[in-house]
Scaffold this motif. Structure first.
Motif, PDB file in Angstrom:
ATOM      1  N   LYS A  15      34.147  48.957  42.261  1.00 38.28           N
ATOM      2  CA  LYS A  15      33.028  48.623  42.464  1.00 38.28           C
ATOM      3  C   LYS A  15      32.021  47.509  41.247  1.00 38.28           C
ATOM      4  CE  LYS A  15      30.728  49.934  45.183  1.00 38.28           C
ATOM      5  NZ  LYS A  15      30.802  49.537  46.448  1.00 38.28           N
ATOM      6  N   SER A  16      32.447  47.578  39.757  1.00 40.54           N
ATOM      7  CA  SER A  16      31.358  46.833  38.939  1.00 40.54           C
ATOM      8  C   SER A  16      32.487  45.736  39.265  1.00 40.54           C
ATOM      9  CB  SER A  16      31.499  47.721  37.532  1.00 40.54           C
ATOM     10  OG  SER A  16      32.878  48.050  37.484  1.00 40.54           O
ATOM     11  N   GLY A  17      34.018  45.389  39.080  1.00 40.49           N
ATOM     12  CA  GLY A  17      34.295  44.332  39.400  1.00 40.49           C
ATOM     13  C   GLY A  17      35.115  44.374  37.566  1.00 40.49           C
ATOM     14  N   ARG A  18      34.464  45.082  36.927  1.00 39.85           N
ATOM     15  CA  ARG A  18      35.441  45.190  35.180  1.00 39.85           C
ATOM     16  C   ARG A  18      36.137  46.747  35.428  1.00 39.85           C
ATOM     17  NH1 ARG A  18      32.756  41.641  32.412  1.00 39.85           N
ATOM     18  NH2 ARG A  18      32.235  42.471  30.513  1.00 39.85           N
TER      19      ARG A  18
ATOM     20  N   ASN B 249      38.285  40.949  43.717  1.00 34.49           N
ATOM     21  CA  ASN B 249      38.135  41.343  42.649  1.00 34.49           C
ATOM     22  C   ASN B 249      38.904  42.067  41.465  1.00 34.49           C
ATOM     23  OD1 ASN B 249      37.438  44.270  42.027  1.00 34.49           O
ATOM     24  ND2 ASN B 249      35.218  43.729  41.974  1.00 34.49           N
ATOM     25  N   LEU B 250      39.358  41.346  40.885  1.00 35.16           N
ATOM     26  CA  LEU B 250      40.586  42.719  39.698  1.00 35.16           C
ATOM     27  C   LEU B 250      41.288  43.640  39.906  1.00 35.16           C
ATOM     28  CD1 LEU B 250      43.311  41.189  38.249  1.00 35.16           C
ATOM     29  CD2 LEU B 250      41.752  41.305  36.380  1.00 35.16           C
ATOM     30  N   PRO B 251      40.059  44.219  39.329  1.00 36.47           N
ATOM     31  CA  PRO B 251      39.972  45.713  39.674  1.00 36.47           C
ATOM     32  C   PRO B 251      40.869  46.048  40.744  1.00 36.47           C
ATOM     33  CG  PRO B 251      38.590  45.353  38.101  1.00 36.47           C
ATOM     34  CD  PRO B 251      38.315  44.185  39.287  1.00 36.47           C
ATOM     35  N   TRP B 252      39.849  46.046  41.961  1.00 36.20           N
ATOM     36  CA  TRP B 252      40.671  46.646  43.577  1.00 36.20           C
ATOM     37  C   TRP B 252      41.923  45.439  43.804  1.00 36.20           C
ATOM     38  CZ3 TRP B 252      38.482  49.753  46.262  1.00 36.20           C
ATOM     39  CH2 TRP B 252      37.289  50.027  46.707  1.00 36.20           C
TER      40      TRP B 252
END
Length: 78
Positions: free
Chosen positions: A43-46, A11-14
Motif C-alpha cells: 500500500k505504501s510502495g516502500r 509498484n515494486l512491493p506489489w
C-alpha cells in the motif's frame, strides 16, 4: 528506486509479492504471522531497508525470481 503512488499495484512491493504468489504467501514464506506487514509495504510502495535481506534470502531459498529492479540502493527503502 522510484516511489510510486500509494496503492499502485505495479509498484515494486506489489511486484515482489506477486513473485511470491501474493501477499499472504509472501508473508507466510517470510515467517510473518499475518499478512498485514507485507500488505502495508504494498500500500505504501516502500519496503524498509532492514527487510531486504529477509526478502532476498527467502526468495533465494525458495528459488523465486524477483523483479530485476528490486535490488535496493544502500540506505534507500524501495
Amino acid at each position: 528506486m522510484e516511489t510510486t503512488r500509494t496503492g499502485d499495484r505495479n509498484n515494486l512491493p506489489w511486484r515482489i509479492a506477486r513473485a511470491f504468489g501474493g501477499i499472504a504467501p509472501m508473508a507466510a514464506a517470510l515467517g510473518h504471522r499475518g499478512h498485514t506487514t507485507v500488505y502495508g509495504w504494498c500500500k505504501s510502495g516502500r519496503i524498509p531497508p532492514w527487510r531486504w535481506h529477509e526478502i532476498h534470502s527467502t526468495a533465494t531459498r525458495l528459488s523465486i525470481e524477483l523483479p530485476a529492479d528490486c535490488a535496493p540502493r544502500e540506505g534507500v527503502a524501495a
